[in-house]
Design a protein around this motif. Structure first.
Motif, PDB file in Angstrom:
ATOM      1  N   VAL A 170       0.847  -1.194   0.000  1.00 46.50           N
ATOM      2  CA  VAL A 170       0.000   0.000   0.000  1.00 46.50           C
ATOM      3  C   VAL A 170       0.879   1.239   0.000  1.00 46.50           C
ATOM      4  N   ALA A 171       0.615   2.165  -0.931  1.00 49.83           N
ATOM      5  CA  ALA A 171       1.405   3.396  -1.011  1.00 49.83           C
ATOM      6  C   ALA A 171       0.907   4.454  -0.034  1.00 49.83           C
ATOM      7  N   TRP A 172      -0.336   4.323   0.453  1.00 46.37           N
ATOM      8  CA  TRP A 172      -0.961   5.294   1.345  1.00 46.37           C
ATOM      9  C   TRP A 172      -0.908   6.702   0.744  1.00 46.37           C
ATOM     10  N   THR A 173      -1.257   6.772  -0.498  1.00 48.73           N
ATOM     11  CA  THR A 173      -1.436   8.059  -1.160  1.00 48.73           C
ATOM     12  C   THR A 173      -2.862   8.122  -1.659  1.00 48.73           C
ATOM     13  N   ALA A 174      -3.276   9.294  -2.091  1.00 50.71           N
ATOM     14  CA  ALA A 174      -4.637   9.480  -2.588  1.00 50.71           C
ATOM     15  C   ALA A 174      -4.539   9.990  -4.023  1.00 50.71           C
ATOM     16  N   ARG A 175      -4.611   9.068  -4.980  1.00 46.97           N
ATOM     17  CA  ARG A 175      -4.466   9.403  -6.391  1.00 46.97           C
ATOM     18  C   ARG A 175      -5.745   9.031  -7.135  1.00 46.97           C
ATOM     19  N   ARG A 176      -5.942   9.675  -8.272  1.00 47.03           N
ATOM     20  CA  ARG A 176      -7.130   9.346  -9.059  1.00 47.03           C
ATOM     21  C   ARG A 176      -7.004   7.921  -9.597  1.00 47.03           C
ATOM     22  N   PRO A 177      -8.042   7.105  -9.427  1.00 42.27           N
ATOM     23  CA  PRO A 177      -7.951   5.710  -9.866  1.00 42.27           C
ATOM     24  C   PRO A 177      -7.922   5.589 -11.388  1.00 42.27           C
ATOM     25  N   THR A 178      -7.322   4.524 -11.841  1.00 38.97           N
ATOM     26  CA  THR A 178      -7.306   4.213 -13.270  1.00 38.97           C
ATOM     27  C   THR A 178      -8.241   3.035 -13.522  1.00 38.97           C
ATOM     28  N   GLY A 179      -8.744   2.947 -14.746  1.00 41.57           N
ATOM     29  CA  GLY A 179      -9.654   1.867 -15.068  1.00 41.57           C
ATOM     30  C   GLY A 179     -11.084   2.199 -14.709  1.00 41.57           C
ATOM     31  N   ARG A 180     -12.008   1.423 -15.229  1.00 40.58           N
ATOM     32  CA  ARG A 180     -13.435   1.658 -15.008  1.00 40.58           C
ATOM     33  C   ARG A 180     -13.900   0.877 -13.792  1.00 40.58           C
ATOM     34  N   LEU A 181     -14.526   1.551 -12.857  1.00 41.03           N
ATOM     35  CA  LEU A 181     -14.964   0.929 -11.624  1.00 41.03           C
ATOM     36  C   LEU A 181     -16.340   0.295 -11.771  1.00 41.03           C
ATOM     37  N   ARG A 182     -16.526  -0.823 -11.097  1.00 41.20           N
ATOM     38  CA  ARG A 182     -17.844  -1.428 -10.975  1.00 41.20           C
ATOM     39  C   ARG A 182     -18.247  -1.375  -9.508  1.00 41.20           C
ATOM     40  N   ILE A 183     -19.385  -0.754  -9.251  1.00 42.72           N
ATOM     41  CA  ILE A 183     -19.832  -0.519  -7.883  1.00 42.72           C
ATOM     42  C   ILE A 183     -21.200  -1.137  -7.673  1.00 42.72           C
ATOM     43  N   VAL A 230     -10.207   6.040  -4.823  1.00 44.31           N
ATOM     44  CA  VAL A 230     -11.586   6.350  -5.201  1.00 44.31           C
ATOM     45  C   VAL A 230     -12.146   7.452  -4.308  1.00 44.31           C
ATOM     46  N   CYS A 231     -11.847   7.377  -3.021  1.00 42.46           N
ATOM     47  CA  CYS A 231     -12.316   8.418  -2.100  1.00 42.46           C
ATOM     48  C   CYS A 231     -11.766   9.784  -2.504  1.00 42.46           C
ATOM     49  N   ALA A 232     -10.494   9.825  -2.894  1.00 45.56           N
ATOM     50  CA  ALA A 232      -9.892  11.097  -3.311  1.00 45.56           C
ATOM     51  C   ALA A 232     -10.558  11.633  -4.569  1.00 45.56           C
ATOM     52  N   ALA A 233     -10.874  10.729  -5.499  1.00 40.78           N
ATOM     53  CA  ALA A 233     -11.535  11.158  -6.732  1.00 40.78           C
ATOM     54  C   ALA A 233     -12.943  11.676  -6.444  1.00 40.78           C
ATOM     55  N   TYR A 234     -13.661  11.015  -5.538  1.00 41.14           N
ATOM     56  CA  TYR A 234     -14.992  11.504  -5.167  1.00 41.14           C
ATOM     57  C   TYR A 234     -14.893  12.859  -4.489  1.00 41.14           C
ATOM     58  N   GLU A 235     -13.914  13.013  -3.607  1.00 38.98           N
ATOM     59  CA  GLU A 235     -13.713  14.296  -2.932  1.00 38.98           C
ATOM     60  C   GLU A 235     -13.450  15.411  -3.938  1.00 38.98           C
ATOM     61  N   GLU A 236     -12.701  15.117  -4.981  1.00 37.42           N
ATOM     62  CA  GLU A 236     -12.437  16.118  -6.021  1.00 37.42           C
ATOM     63  C   GLU A 236     -13.711  16.463  -6.783  1.00 37.42           C
ATOM     64  N   ALA A 237     -14.550  15.455  -7.030  1.00 38.61           N
ATOM     65  CA  ALA A 237     -15.785  15.686  -7.781  1.00 38.61           C
ATOM     66  C   ALA A 237     -16.848  16.395  -6.948  1.00 38.61           C
ATOM     67  N   ALA A 238     -16.873  16.140  -5.644  1.00 38.20           N
ATOM     68  CA  ALA A 238     -17.887  16.726  -4.754  1.00 38.20           C
ATOM     69  C   ALA A 238     -17.202  17.218  -3.492  1.00 38.20           C
ATOM     70  N   PRO A 239     -16.436  18.296  -3.576  1.00 36.51           N
ATOM     71  CA  PRO A 239     -15.582  18.720  -2.456  1.00 36.51           C
ATOM     72  C   PRO A 239     -16.383  19.130  -1.228  1.00 36.51           C
ATOM     73  N   TRP A 240     -15.816  18.784  -0.079  1.00 36.35           N
ATOM     74  CA  TRP A 240     -16.489  19.093   1.176  1.00 36.35           C
ATOM     75  C   TRP A 240     -15.608  19.845   2.172  1.00 36.35           C
ATOM     76  N   ARG A 241     -14.313  19.951   1.940  1.00 40.37           N
ATOM     77  CA  ARG A 241     -13.408  20.425   2.986  1.00 40.37           C
ATOM     78  C   ARG A 241     -13.671  21.871   3.410  1.00 40.37           C
ATOM     79  N   ASP A 242     -14.261  22.681   2.539  1.00 41.03           N
ATOM     80  CA  ASP A 242     -14.518  24.077   2.882  1.00 41.03           C
ATOM     81  C   ASP A 242     -15.919  24.312   3.425  1.00 41.03           C
TER      82      ASP A 242
END
Length: 510
Positions: free
Chosen positions: A268-281, A469-481
Motif C-alpha cells: 500500500v502506497a498510502w497516497t490518494a491518487r485518481r484511480p485508473t480503469g473503469r470501476l464497478r460498484i 476512489v475516495c480522493a476522486a470523489y472528494e475532487e468531484a464533490a468537495p467538502w473540505r470548505d
C-alpha cells in the motif's frame, strides 16, 4: 438547528490556522512559514472557546501539547527532521491508551486509570511529530453509537448542538468537524469511526483488518472492558480530507509483534491518487432490510450519480443477498467480551454503568448462540467475497438516519417503520465482520442542514485503491470548505459545490 456561533477570541489568522489541513500544516512548518507552537496555541484557543458546548474532549492536555509543540519547533530550528506529522494537532479517543494521560474508556470503573504505556498508534503518531491535544469522549467501552457515557457530559454535534455526533468515536469526530485539530484517532469495532464521520460531515477510514496494529487496547487481558472487541476492532483516522487520512495511515500502518493480527503493508502506497480503469460498484441502499430515512436515501442516490458521472463508474443497484447479521454481531461482541470480569464490574457499579451495556452482560448467552453467530459471520464473508469478484466496491449509506437528539440511542421509527435500538447503524458492521477496508465520505446534507455520509467498502486488502476512489470523489464533490459556523466574526459565503446541498448553517472561509 442550533449551530455553534461561538467567538473564539482569536483573530482571523488563528481562524485560518485552525482550518488548515494536516498536510498543509506540515508543509508550512517544514518551510518555517508557520511555527508548531503557533498552530497549537490557535487550536487550543478554539478548544477553550467552543468545547464547553461541544464536549468533544474529556481530558484536554494543553500543557503537554505546548511542550510537544516546542519540541517540534526545536527540531525544525536545529535542522532535524521533525517527522511526517510535524506539529499536527491530534485528538485521541478515550478508549486508546496514552502513557501518563488518563484513559477512562467512558466508565466509572476506569475513572482514574492512567496507562503505563501508549497504544501503538499513539506511540507512532508522537514519534512522527504529532502534538496530542488530549483525550476525546466515547461511549462506555465503545458499546454505543452515540456520544454519551456515565462519566462525562454527552458530546454534541457541531452542526446542531442539540443532536448527537454519533459514536462511539464521538469526541474525535466532533473535534475535527469543529476545527479542534485537523485529525483525530478513533476506533471502529462496528462502525465507530465511520458513523460519527457521517453524522459530523467529515471523512473516516477503517483500513483492512490488521493493517493498523492495536495494542494494548483489545489485547491486554488484565483490563475487563478495555480488552473487548478483539475480532472486529480497528483504529482509524477521522479527518477533513482524504489526503490527511492517507498521511496519518502512512504513519500508523505496519505490523507490530504485540498485535498477532497485524499484517504487512508494503503493498500500500498510502497516497490518494485518481484511480485508473473503469470501476464497478454494487449499490445497496438498504441491504434489503434496513429502514432508511428518505432524506438520507435522496442524498445517497445523488452521490451514486456523482460516481457515475464524474468517475465514470458503473453503479448497479444490487441485492447483496446477505443474511441479517444484526443478532450475530451482538453475539460476537459478547463472545469477545470478558463476561466474567465485566459482570463483576456491573455488579460493583450498578446503575453507574450504561443500562444497554448491563443488559448485554446480563444476557444468558449460550454456546449455541456464539457458534451460530460465527456461522453467520462466515456466510457474510463468503457471500461478500463472491460479490467482490465482480465488483470493485460496495456503496451504501453509512447510517440510515442523520443526527438525532442527544439523550437517545436512535429513532424508534424510520420511514414509518418501527425499528429496534440502533437499527440505524446496520450498514457498517459488514466491514468489521469481513475485515474489508471501508470509508465514510461526506455526501451532502438533509433539507434540515444535517450531514449525510456514504460508505464505500473495498475489496480484500485493497486499501490503496479505496483511498484513490475516495480522493476522486472528494475532487468531484468537495467538502473540505464546508464548516459549521464556528464563529460569528468569520466572513462566510454560502456555496453548493457540485452535488453537495449546502445547508444555511454551513460556511466557506473566504
Amino acid at each position: 438547528m442550533n449551530p455553534i456561533e461561538a467567538d473564539t477570541g482569536a483573530d482571523s489568522a488563528a481562524d485560518e490556522i485552525c482550518r488548515l489541513s494536516a498536510t498543509e500544516t506540515v508543509a508550512l512548518i517544514r518551510a518555517r512559514a508557520l511555527s508548531p507552537v503557533e498552530v497549537t496555541d490557535a487550536v487550543l484557543a478554539r478548544l477553550a472557546a467552543v468545547d464547553g458546548e461541544l464536549r468533544a474532549f474529556c481530558t484536554p492536555t494543553p500543557d503537554l501539547a505546548r511542550a510537544a509543540a516546542r519540541r517540534v519547533a526545536d527540531a525544525v530550528s536545529s535542522g532535524e527532521d521533525p517527522g511526517p506529522l510535524a506539529g499536527v494537532p491530534l485528538g485521541v479517543k478515550d478508549l486508546i491508551c496514552t502513557k501518563g494521560i488518563r484513559t477512562t474508556s467512558g466508565s466509572h470503573a476506569y475513572a482514574d486509570f492512567v496507562p503505563d504505556e501508549d497504544d501503538i498508534v499513539v506511540e507512532r503518531s508522537v514519534a512522527a511529530g504529532a502534538v496530542v491535544l488530549g483525550k476525546t469522549t466515547a461511549s462506555e467501552f465503545g458499546y454505543a453509537a452515540t456520544g454519551g457515557n456515565p462519566l462525562f457530559p454527552e458530546t454534541r454535534n457541531p452542526w446542531d448542538t442539540s443532536r448527537t455526533p454519533g459514536g462511539s468515536s464521538a469526541g474525535s469526530a466532533a473535534a475535527v468537524a469543529a476545527g479542534l485539530g485537523p485529525v483525530a484517532l478513533g476506533s471502529d469495532g462496528g462502525g465507530s469511526v465511520r458513523i460519527p464521520a457521517a453524522l459530523c460531515g467529515i471523512f473516516g477510514f477503517k483500513a483492512s483488518m490488521g493493517r493498523v496494529p492495536v495494542y494494548p487496547g483489545c489485547r491486554d487481558e488484565r483490563f475487563p472492558g478495555v480488552s473487548g472487541w478483539e475480532s472486529v476492532e480497528h483504529i482509524g483516522p477521522l479527518t477533513r480530507t482524504v489526503a490527511d487520512a492517507a498521511l496519518l495511515l502512512s504513519v500508523l500502518a505496519g505490523p507490530d509483534p504485540r498485535d498477532r493480527h497485524s499484517i504487512p503493508c508494503a503493498d500500500v502506497a498510502w497516497t490518494a491518487r485518481r484511480p485508473t480503469g473503469r470501476l464497478r460498484i454494487a449499490y445497496s441502499p438498504d441491504l434489503g432490510r434496513v429502514a432508511v430515512d428518505p432524506e438520507v436515501r435522496r442524498v445517497v442516490d445523488a452521490a451514486a450519480r456523482v460516481l457515475e458521472r464524474d468517475l465514470g463508474a458503473d453503479v448497479d443497484l444490487v441485492d447483496l443477498q446477505l443474511p441479517d447479521y444484526s443478532e450475530a454481531f451482538g453475539a460476537i461482541i459478547a463472545a469477545d467480551t470478558d463476561l466474567v470480569g465485566m459482570r463483576e464490574m456491573a455488579d460493583r457499579l450498578g446503575p453507574a454503568m450504561s443500562p444497554h451495556l448491563t443488559a448485554l452482560l446480563r444476557t444468558p448467552w449460550t454456546a449455541e448462540q456464539f457458534t451460530r453467530a460465527h456461522l453467520v459471520r462466515k456466510a457474510v464473508a463468503n457471500r461478500t467475497a463472491r460479490l467482490m469478484a465482480t465488483y470493485d466496491l460496495i456503496l451504501t449509506p453509512t447510517a440510515a438516519v442523520a443526527a438525532f437528539p442527544v439523550g437517545t440511542r436512535g429513532p424508534e421509527v424510520i420511514d414509518g417503520r418501527a425499528v429496534p435500538d440502533e437499527h440505524w447503524t446496520s450498514f457498517t458492521p459488514l466491514a468489521n465482520l469481513t475485515g474489508l477496508p471501508a470509508a465514510s465520505l461526506p455526501a451532502g446534507f438533509t433539507r434540515d442542514g444535517l450531514p449525510v455520509g456514504i460508505q464505500l467498502v473495498g475489496r480484500h486488502l485493497a486499501d490503496g485503491p479505496l483511498l484513490d476512489v475516495c480522493a476522486a470523489y472528494e475532487e468531484a464533490a468537495p467538502w473540505r470548505d464546508l464548516w459549521p459556523p464556528l464563529r460569528a466574526s468569520v466572513t462566510t459565503q454560502r456555496t453548493s459545490p457540485n452535488s453537495l446541498n449546502t445547508p444555511s448553517g454551513a460556511s466557506a472561509l473566504t
